[in-house]
Structures are given as structure tokens and as C-alpha cells.
Design an enzyme around this catalytic site. Structure first.
Site, mmCIF file in Angstrom:
data_model
loop_
_atom_site.group_PDB
_atom_site.id
_atom_site.type_symbol
_atom_site.label_atom_id
_atom_site.label_comp_id
_atom_site.label_asym_id
_atom_site.label_seq_id
_atom_site.Cartn_x
_atom_site.Cartn_y
_atom_site.Cartn_z
ATOM 1 N N ASN A 80 0.876 -1.172 0.000
ATOM 2 C CA ASN A 80 0.000 0.000 0.000
ATOM 3 C C ASN A 80 0.910 1.218 0.000
ATOM 4 O O ASN A 80 1.451 1.588 1.034
ATOM 5 C CB ASN A 80 -0.903 -0.023 1.246
ATOM 6 C CG ASN A 80 -1.727 1.243 1.373
ATOM 7 O OD1 ASN A 80 -1.801 2.056 0.437
ATOM 8 N ND2 ASN A 80 -2.352 1.427 2.526
ATOM 9 N N LYS A 132 0.169 4.239 -0.422
ATOM 10 C CA LYS A 132 -0.464 5.457 0.106
ATOM 11 C C LYS A 132 -0.159 6.645 -0.821
ATOM 12 O O LYS A 132 -0.095 6.461 -2.032
ATOM 13 C CB LYS A 132 -0.016 5.706 1.549
ATOM 14 C CG LYS A 132 -0.184 4.438 2.406
ATOM 15 C CD LYS A 132 -0.045 4.672 3.880
ATOM 16 C CE LYS A 132 -0.243 3.354 4.620
ATOM 17 N NZ LYS A 132 -0.264 3.500 6.062
ATOM 18 N N HIS A 174 -9.690 1.607 4.215
ATOM 19 C CA HIS A 174 -8.462 1.741 4.994
ATOM 20 C C HIS A 174 -8.718 2.688 6.170
ATOM 21 O O HIS A 174 -9.482 3.648 6.032
ATOM 22 C CB HIS A 174 -7.328 2.273 4.112
ATOM 23 C CG HIS A 174 -6.001 2.197 4.796
ATOM 24 N ND1 HIS A 174 -5.595 3.163 5.690
ATOM 25 C CD2 HIS A 174 -5.018 1.279 4.750
ATOM 26 C CE1 HIS A 174 -4.408 2.822 6.163
ATOM 27 N NE2 HIS A 174 -4.039 1.682 5.609
ATOM 28 N N GLU A 217 -7.107 5.044 7.321
ATOM 29 C CA GLU A 217 -6.841 6.459 7.010
ATOM 30 C C GLU A 217 -8.033 7.081 6.277
ATOM 31 O O GLU A 217 -8.334 8.261 6.467
ATOM 32 C CB GLU A 217 -5.538 6.577 6.203
ATOM 33 C CG GLU A 217 -4.323 6.342 7.095
ATOM 34 C CD GLU A 217 -3.131 5.723 6.395
ATOM 35 O OE1 GLU A 217 -3.049 5.753 5.156
ATOM 36 O OE2 GLU A 217 -2.255 5.182 7.114
ATOM 37 N N GLU A 260 -6.177 -4.751 10.195
ATOM 38 C CA GLU A 260 -5.145 -3.761 10.499
ATOM 39 C C GLU A 260 -5.481 -3.035 11.798
ATOM 40 O O GLU A 260 -6.277 -2.077 11.789
ATOM 41 C CB GLU A 260 -5.051 -2.738 9.371
ATOM 42 C CG GLU A 260 -4.682 -3.340 8.030
ATOM 43 C CD GLU A 260 -4.003 -2.306 7.131
ATOM 44 O OE1 GLU A 260 -2.844 -2.537 6.777
ATOM 45 O OE2 GLU A 260 -4.619 -1.284 6.826
ATOM 46 N N GLY A 308 1.874 2.305 10.819
ATOM 47 C CA GLY A 308 2.863 3.376 10.708
ATOM 48 C C GLY A 308 3.506 3.750 12.027
ATOM 49 O O GLY A 308 4.162 4.786 12.135
ATOM 50 N N SER A 324 2.678 -2.104 10.355
ATOM 51 C CA SER A 324 4.120 -2.213 10.627
ATOM 52 C C SER A 324 4.670 -3.618 10.357
ATOM 53 O O SER A 324 5.546 -4.098 11.066
ATOM 54 C CB SER A 324 4.435 -1.781 12.067
ATOM 55 O OG SER A 324 4.061 -0.426 12.259
ATOM 56 N N GLY A 371 2.601 -1.113 4.298
ATOM 57 C CA GLY A 371 2.726 0.305 3.979
ATOM 58 C C GLY A 371 4.183 0.688 3.816
ATOM 59 O O GLY A 371 4.789 0.491 2.763
ATOM 60 N N GLY A 372 4.774 1.230 4.884
ATOM 61 C CA GLY A 372 6.137 1.746 4.851
ATOM 62 C C GLY A 372 7.140 0.816 4.174
ATOM 63 O O GLY A 372 7.922 1.260 3.318
HETATM 64 P P1 PGA Z 1 2.397 0.317 7.640
HETATM 65 O O1 PGA Z 1 0.989 0.540 6.902
HETATM 66 O O2 PGA Z 1 2.941 -0.993 7.125
HETATM 67 O O3 PGA Z 1 3.238 1.487 7.245
HETATM 68 O O4 PGA Z 1 2.111 0.245 9.106
HETATM 69 C C1 PGA Z 1 0.110 -0.525 6.686
HETATM 70 C C2 PGA Z 1 -1.171 0.008 6.090
HETATM 71 O O5 PGA Z 1 -1.588 1.103 6.467
HETATM 72 O O6 PGA Z 1 -1.794 -0.650 5.225
#
Ligand code: PGA
Length: 250
Positions: free
Chosen positions: A9, A11, A94, A96, A166, A172, A212, A233-234
Site C-alpha cells: 500500500n 499510500k 483503509h 486512514e 489492520e 505506521g 508495521s 505500507g512503509g
Molecule cells: P504500515 O501501513 O505498514 O506502514 O504500518 C500498513 C497500512 O496502512 O496498510
């Protein structure tokens, strides 16, 4: 047996040029992966990503979809538009989007139905906030979020959906759910799907962990019996890190 699915992802990161560069770096690194690999890129990157992905098994996804086929919805994209641009998957709901853009369980459900009708595989995100976990609401909440999101789909359609569990407090933040915590909540989601749609469906749906997830913790999480992949994500923004997650079994 469920084929694991590792999805990046991105983002709101990387434009079309950087997207192509990252994909060209990533392609050779994830070759031979047992998992299905998906990249959910910003919608403006779909065209260049599709070109860069030629000859690769990596699949493309988007990060949101509107529920109407067309019309006066400034800033939104339909399932048909995303399909035409090369997306096969789409992240929906998601945290967010729920937190910053007013997404609710009801709009998530509308988007899921439109995605399925439009030939996209939805990656439906559910998960609790820290205070909800501390208050003991996690199981009830993820059950409710999941069942509402899928309302109106046939059991056959539900089987093809991907759910991403999640925990919001893990996204994050560098905090991950423990392997057992993640598996336990994913088990709750699977049991809810089995109770509602039958065991055959509950056993078929792929449920990812997200929050994460990285090269260090992927192996442990993926060794859990009910965790079928990750939404990353990251760690999906660096080719080497993402490839290590993809090859969690090596
Ligand atoms: P993250 O994000 O791996 O940076 O924690 C995961 C996500 O929001 O799908």
C-alpha cells in the site's frame, strides 16, 4: 489451501516516474514468489506501473473506488475507470480513509459492492483503535466491520474478497500486534464469516495482517495458521524490504 497475498500500500507516495523506477527494481527481486504479489499504487501511477510491470506476475491495485459508475462526483474514480487503467485489486475502507475522509461502514459496503460488480477484487480493511482494544471491543468491532462491509454479496463473491485486519494502533507506528494477537483476531473474523456464509466460505477467504509488517516480523506472522498475507505500507516503498516480506518463507 489459501494462496498467501502480499500487497503493498504505497499510500500518497511516488509519482508515475518513481513508480516505474521502483517497479523495475522490484520485479527481479520477487520473481518465483509463492505468494500473490499486489501493488496498490496512487491512481495516477497505474498507467506507468502497468507498463513497468510487463512480463511480471505482480498484480496492480488502487487505493479506493467510488460506488457509482459515473457522474457528478468530483475527485472520485469508478471501478470501470480503474479496471481500464490496469487495476485488478482495490483497497477499501483503509483506516486512514475512515479517519480523515469520513468513510463509514456503510460507504465501505457500497464501495465493496461496486468493486465486485466492476470486476475488482476488494481488499477490505478492518481494525480497532487502541482504546477500543483496551476496552475489550476488538472482537465485536472487527466482526461488525467485516459483516457490514460484505452485506449484499453472494457467498461465491465473498469467497474472492480479501480482508485485511489492520489494528489502527499498529499502522505506521512501528508497533505490531504479536503473532498470536494478530492470528487470534483474524480467527475471530474467519469464524464470523463461517457463521454467516458457511465453513466453505470462511475457509476460503484470505485474511491479511497489516500494521508495521516488515522483513523482521513477516516470517513469524505468516507462520500463524489463519494469517494469509500482509498489507504493507512503509516497507513496501523499498524494493529490498518489500521483496524480503514477499519471500517470508525463505
Ligand atoms: P504500515 O501501513 O505498514 O506502514 O504500518 C500498513 C497500512 O496502512 O496498510
Amino acid at each position: 489451501m489459501r494462496t498467501p497475498v502480499i500487497a503493498g500500500n504505497w499510500k500518497m507516495n511516488k509519482g508515475p516516474k518513481e513508480a516505474a523506477e521502483l517497479i523495475l527494481e522490484l520485479k527481479p527481486l520477487v520473481e518465483g514468489a509463492k505468494a500473490t504479489v499486489v501493488l496498490c499504487v496512487p491512481a495516477v501511477d497505474l498507467q506507468s506501473a502497468r507498463q513497468a510491470l510487463r512480463g511480471s506476475k505482480i498484480r496492480l491495485g488502487a487505493q479506493n473506488v467510488h460506488y457509482m459508475p459515473s457522474g457528478a462526483f468530483t475527485g472520485e474514480l469508478s471501478a470501470a475507470m480503474l479496471r481500464e487503467a490496469g487495476a485488478e485489486y482495490v483497497i477499501i475502507g483503509h483506516s486512514e480513509r475512515r479517519q480523515y475522509f469520513g468513510e463509514t461502514d456503510e460507504t465501505v459496503n457500497l464501495r465493496v459492492k461496486a468493486a465486485v460488480a466492476g470486476g475488482l477484487v476488494p481488499i477490505v480493511c478492518v481494525g480497532e483503535r487502541k482504546e477500543q482494544r483496551e476496552a475489550g471491543y476488538t472482537d465485536a468491532l472487527v466482526t461488525y466491520q467485516t459483516l457490514i462491509a460484505l452485506t449484499g454479496l453472494t457467498p461465491e463473491e465473498v469467497k474472492k474478497v480479501i480482508v485485511a485486519y489492520e489494528p489502527v494502533w499498529a499502522i505506521g507506528t512501528g508497533l505490531t500486534a504479536t503473532d498470536e494477537q494478530a492470528n487470534q483476531t483474524i480467527r475471530v473474523i474467519r469464524d464470523a464469516l463461517s457463521a454467516r456464509y458457511g465453513k466453505r466460505v470462511g475457509n476460503a477467504v484470505r485474511i491479511q495482517y497489516g500494521g508495521s509488517m516488515n522483513p523482521k516480523n513477516a516470517k513469524g506472522l505468516m507462520a500463524q495458521p489463519d494469517i494469509d498475507g500482509g498489507l504493507i505500507g512503509g516497507a513496501s516503498l523499498k524494493a529490498a524490504d518489500f521483496a524480503q516480506v514477499v519471500h517470508f518463507d525463505r
